[in-house]
Design a protein around this motif. Structure first.
Motif, PDB file in Angstrom:
ATOM      1  N   ASN A  50       0.814  -1.223   0.000  1.00 18.93           N
ATOM      2  CA  ASN A  50       0.000   0.000   0.000  1.00 18.93           C
ATOM      3  C   ASN A  50       0.846   1.271   0.000  1.00 18.93           C
ATOM      4  O   ASN A  50       0.382   2.334   0.403  1.00 18.93           O
ATOM      5  CB  ASN A  50      -0.965   0.007   1.203  1.00 18.93           C
ATOM      6  N   SER A  51       2.112   1.161  -0.431  1.00 17.21           N
ATOM      7  CA  SER A  51       2.986   2.336  -0.498  1.00 17.21           C
ATOM      8  C   SER A  51       3.147   2.795  -1.944  1.00 17.21           C
ATOM      9  O   SER A  51       3.084   1.988  -2.870  1.00 17.21           O
ATOM     10  CB  SER A  51       4.381   2.006   0.058  1.00 17.21           C
ATOM     11  N   GLU A  52       3.359   4.107  -2.126  1.00 15.88           N
ATOM     12  CA  GLU A  52       3.760   4.633  -3.432  1.00 15.88           C
ATOM     13  C   GLU A  52       5.279   4.517  -3.502  1.00 15.88           C
ATOM     14  O   GLU A  52       5.991   5.188  -2.748  1.00 15.88           O
ATOM     15  CB  GLU A  52       3.328   6.094  -3.578  1.00 15.88           C
ATOM     16  N   LEU A  53       5.766   3.653  -4.394  1.00 15.20           N
ATOM     17  CA  LEU A  53       7.171   3.242  -4.351  1.00 15.20           C
ATOM     18  C   LEU A  53       8.104   4.106  -5.202  1.00 15.20           C
ATOM     19  O   LEU A  53       9.303   3.849  -5.246  1.00 15.20           O
ATOM     20  CB  LEU A  53       7.290   1.775  -4.769  1.00 15.20           C
ATOM     21  N   GLY A  54       7.562   5.119  -5.855  1.00 15.32           N
ATOM     22  CA  GLY A  54       8.431   6.040  -6.598  1.00 15.32           C
ATOM     23  C   GLY A  54       9.283   5.325  -7.628  1.00 15.32           C
ATOM     24  O   GLY A  54       8.781   4.547  -8.445  1.00 15.32           O
ATOM     25  N   ASP A  55      10.597   5.543  -7.577  1.00 18.29           N
ATOM     26  CA  ASP A  55      11.512   5.030  -8.607  1.00 18.29           C
ATOM     27  C   ASP A  55      12.154   3.699  -8.226  1.00 18.29           C
ATOM     28  O   ASP A  55      13.305   3.461  -8.575  1.00 18.29           O
ATOM     29  CB  ASP A  55      12.624   6.056  -8.881  1.00 18.29           C
ATOM     30  N   LEU A  56      11.459   2.861  -7.510  1.00 18.69           N
ATOM     31  CA  LEU A  56      12.042   1.570  -7.109  1.00 18.69           C
ATOM     32  C   LEU A  56      12.371   0.725  -8.345  1.00 18.69           C
ATOM     33  O   LEU A  56      11.499   0.401  -9.141  1.00 18.69           O
ATOM     34  CB  LEU A  56      11.057   0.811  -6.210  1.00 18.69           C
ATOM     35  N   ASP A  57      13.651   0.376  -8.502  1.00 15.39           N
ATOM     36  CA  ASP A  57      14.110  -0.471  -9.607  1.00 15.39           C
ATOM     37  C   ASP A  57      14.499  -1.822  -9.022  1.00 15.39           C
ATOM     38  O   ASP A  57      15.526  -1.947  -8.349  1.00 15.39           O
ATOM     39  CB  ASP A  57      15.308   0.184 -10.310  1.00 15.39           C
ATOM     40  N   VAL A  58      13.662  -2.832  -9.292  1.00 18.89           N
ATOM     41  CA  VAL A  58      13.878  -4.147  -8.669  1.00 18.89           C
ATOM     42  C   VAL A  58      15.187  -4.786  -9.108  1.00 18.89           C
ATOM     43  O   VAL A  58      15.680  -5.705  -8.457  1.00 18.89           O
ATOM     44  CB  VAL A  58      12.701  -5.109  -8.976  1.00 18.89           C
ATOM     45  N   ARG A  59      15.785  -4.295 -10.195  1.00 17.30           N
ATOM     46  CA  ARG A  59      17.044  -4.880 -10.666  1.00 17.30           C
ATOM     47  C   ARG A  59      18.227  -4.399  -9.829  1.00 17.30           C
ATOM     48  O   ARG A  59      19.304  -4.995  -9.881  1.00 17.30           O
ATOM     49  CB  ARG A  59      17.274  -4.505 -12.140  1.00 17.30           C
ATOM     50  N   ARG A  60      18.043  -3.328  -9.075  1.00 15.43           N
ATOM     51  CA  ARG A  60      19.171  -2.719  -8.361  1.00 15.43           C
ATOM     52  C   ARG A  60      19.014  -2.724  -6.847  1.00 15.43           C
ATOM     53  O   ARG A  60      19.890  -2.247  -6.139  1.00 15.43           O
ATOM     54  CB  ARG A  60      19.355  -1.278  -8.831  1.00 15.43           C
ATOM     55  N   VAL A  61      17.866  -3.196  -6.352  1.00 14.33           N
ATOM     56  CA  VAL A  61      17.602  -3.149  -4.909  1.00 14.33           C
ATOM     57  C   VAL A  61      17.372  -4.560  -4.388  1.00 14.33           C
ATOM     58  O   VAL A  61      16.663  -5.353  -5.021  1.00 14.33           O
ATOM     59  CB  VAL A  61      16.356  -2.281  -4.622  1.00 14.33           C
ATOM     60  N   ASP A  62      17.982  -4.894  -3.254  1.00 12.50           N
ATOM     61  CA  ASP A  62      17.787  -6.202  -2.629  1.00 12.50           C
ATOM     62  C   ASP A  62      16.423  -6.215  -1.952  1.00 12.50           C
ATOM     63  O   ASP A  62      16.214  -5.543  -0.943  1.00 12.50           O
ATOM     64  CB  ASP A  62      18.903  -6.459  -1.607  1.00 12.50           C
ATOM     65  N   LEU A  63      15.491  -6.978  -2.519  1.00 12.96           N
ATOM     66  CA  LEU A  63      14.121  -7.036  -2.001  1.00 12.96           C
ATOM     67  C   LEU A  63      13.836  -8.379  -1.330  1.00 12.96           C
ATOM     68  O   LEU A  63      12.676  -8.813  -1.263  1.00 12.96           O
ATOM     69  CB  LEU A  63      13.119  -6.779  -3.128  1.00 12.96           C
ATOM     70  N   GLN A  64      14.858  -9.027  -0.812  1.00  7.30           N
ATOM     71  CA  GLN A  64      14.664 -10.311  -0.149  1.00  7.30           C
ATOM     72  C   GLN A  64      13.674 -10.170   1.006  1.00  7.30           C
ATOM     73  O   GLN A  64      13.822  -9.324   1.894  1.00  7.30           O
ATOM     74  CB  GLN A  64      15.992 -10.837   0.389  1.00  7.30           C
ATOM     75  N   GLY A  65      12.626 -11.003   1.000  1.00  8.90           N
ATOM     76  CA  GLY A  65      11.661 -11.043   2.087  1.00  8.90           C
ATOM     77  C   GLY A  65      10.692  -9.873   2.130  1.00  8.90           C
ATOM     78  O   GLY A  65       9.888  -9.769   3.064  1.00  8.90           O
ATOM     79  N   VAL A  66      10.746  -8.977   1.135  1.00  3.82           N
ATOM     80  CA  VAL A  66       9.881  -7.784   1.138  1.00  3.82           C
ATOM     81  C   VAL A  66       8.441  -8.162   0.782  1.00  3.82           C
ATOM     82  O   VAL A  66       8.196  -9.001  -0.072  1.00  3.82           O
ATOM     83  CB  VAL A  66      10.432  -6.735   0.143  1.00  3.82           C
ATOM     84  N   LYS A  67       7.491  -7.540   1.469  1.00  4.09           N
ATOM     85  CA  LYS A  67       6.071  -7.754   1.154  1.00  4.09           C
ATOM     86  C   LYS A  67       5.580  -6.650   0.230  1.00  4.09           C
ATOM     87  O   LYS A  67       5.720  -5.460   0.543  1.00  4.09           O
ATOM     88  CB  LYS A  67       5.224  -7.713   2.434  1.00  4.09           C
ATOM     89  N   LEU A  68       5.010  -7.060  -0.910  1.00  2.16           N
ATOM     90  CA  LEU A  68       4.392  -6.130  -1.856  1.00  2.16           C
ATOM     91  C   LEU A  68       2.975  -6.602  -2.148  1.00  2.16           C
ATOM     92  O   LEU A  68       2.687  -7.799  -2.042  1.00  2.16           O
ATOM     93  CB  LEU A  68       5.180  -6.082  -3.165  1.00  2.16           C
ATOM     94  N   ASP A  69       2.086  -5.684  -2.534  1.00  3.80           N
ATOM     95  CA  ASP A  69       0.746  -6.114  -2.926  1.00  3.80           C
ATOM     96  C   ASP A  69       0.686  -6.292  -4.446  1.00  3.80           C
ATOM     97  O   ASP A  69       1.594  -5.880  -5.173  1.00  3.80           O
ATOM     98  CB  ASP A  69      -0.327  -5.146  -2.402  1.00  3.80           C
ATOM     99  N   SER A  70      -0.375  -6.904  -4.917  1.00  4.21           N
ATOM    100  CA  SER A  70      -0.455  -7.285  -6.339  1.00  4.21           C
ATOM    101  C   SER A  70      -0.424  -6.060  -7.257  1.00  4.21           C
ATOM    102  O   SER A  70       0.148  -6.094  -8.342  1.00  4.21           O
ATOM    103  CB  SER A  70      -1.708  -8.120  -6.604  1.00  4.21           C
ATOM    104  N   TYR A  71      -1.023  -4.958  -6.813  1.00  7.85           N
ATOM    105  CA  TYR A  71      -1.020  -3.745  -7.640  1.00  7.85           C
ATOM    106  C   TYR A  71       0.407  -3.228  -7.805  1.00  7.85           C
ATOM    107  O   TYR A  71       0.822  -2.849  -8.903  1.00  7.85           O
ATOM    108  CB  TYR A  71      -1.903  -2.680  -6.991  1.00  7.85           C
ATOM    109  N   GLN A  72       1.186  -3.215  -6.711  1.00  7.11           N
ATOM    110  CA  GLN A  72       2.576  -2.760  -6.798  1.00  7.11           C
ATOM    111  C   GLN A  72       3.388  -3.650  -7.734  1.00  7.11           C
ATOM    112  O   GLN A  72       4.184  -3.160  -8.539  1.00  7.11           O
ATOM    113  CB  GLN A  72       3.210  -2.783  -5.398  1.00  7.11           C
ATOM    114  N   VAL A  73       3.169  -4.960  -7.620  1.00  5.21           N
ATOM    115  CA  VAL A  73       3.927  -5.903  -8.452  1.00  5.21           C
ATOM    116  C   VAL A  73       3.606  -5.674  -9.924  1.00  5.21           C
ATOM    117  O   VAL A  73       4.502  -5.667 -10.782  1.00  5.21           O
ATOM    118  CB  VAL A  73       3.621  -7.359  -8.039  1.00  5.21           C
TER     119      VAL A  73
END
Length: 214
Positions: free
Chosen positions: A178-201
């Protein structure tokens, strides 16, 4: 108690454990003060004309509460803030470098405790801060400085992250739903164990050129 203080040096135990409501503290110096268990509700610590905040450097803020306060531009450097609560506040440009939210049990075992919620943290400085497994939800993180900060395991849900450098901080195992993630680039950030919702994904996948059907 309701107070209006300007440019005062606050004695170490003056407010320890007290409840202070609807007061103004303009350019006051709380450095080194013991504010253990002190509650500030509806208080102003920021002077708009001079654009200056108050000095809380090296203060003891264990279990201190700031609720509906303006602590913009406040200096919290090197304060002890285990269990601090900052709720529904304005904290733009506040400086938390060197602030300890941590209880060291041994040199290798420790835990953090802080509740910073529904607060405007735009342009605040959390460089190298350790806020692991803390409640940090529904905050505005616009341009917040987080170089070397660790938020691992914290609840960052409902946040607004624009002009936020995701690569600068550790956000593993965080709740970002439920966050506005701005410029999050999944290729450059370690997202191990992070919870995201389906809309964000779906938004993240779209940016990568992947179309999600159904």
């Amino acid at each position: 108690m309701t107070l209006a203080l300007t440019a005062e040096k606050i004695e170490r135990h003056r407010f320890t454990g007290l409840k202070v409501e609807n007061s103004t503290f303009h350019n006051c110096d709380f450095s080194g003060a013991d504010l253990t268990g002190t509650e500030f509700i509806g208080c102003q610590f920021y002077e708009r004309e001079s654009q200056k905040g108050c000095n809380f450097s090296r203060a003891i803020l264990k279990d201190a509460i700031f609720k509906n306060c303006d602590i913009s531009m406040a200096d919290f450097r090197n304060a002890s803030a285990l269990g601090i609560e900052i709720r529904s506040c304005r904290a733009q440009g506040a400086d938390f470098r060197g602030t300890s939210f941590m209880n060291m049990i041994t040199t290798r075992t420790w835990f953090c405790s802080a509740y910073i919620t529904n607060t405007n943290l735009s342009y605040a400085n959390f460089s190298k801060a350790v806020l692991e497994k803390c409640e940090l939800w529904e905050n505005r993180w616009i341009g917040t400085q987080v170089l070397g900060a660790t938020f691992s395991g914290s609840d960052l849900s409902g946040g607004e992250f624009s002009s936020f450098d995701w690569r600068a901080a550790n956000v593993t195992h965080c709740d970002l739903t439920n966050s506005e993630l701005g410029d999050l680039d999944v290729r450059r950030v370690d997202l191990q164990g992070v919870k995201l919702d389906s809309y964000q994904v779906s938004l993240i996948m779209e940016r990568l050129g992947v179309a999600i059907i159904g």
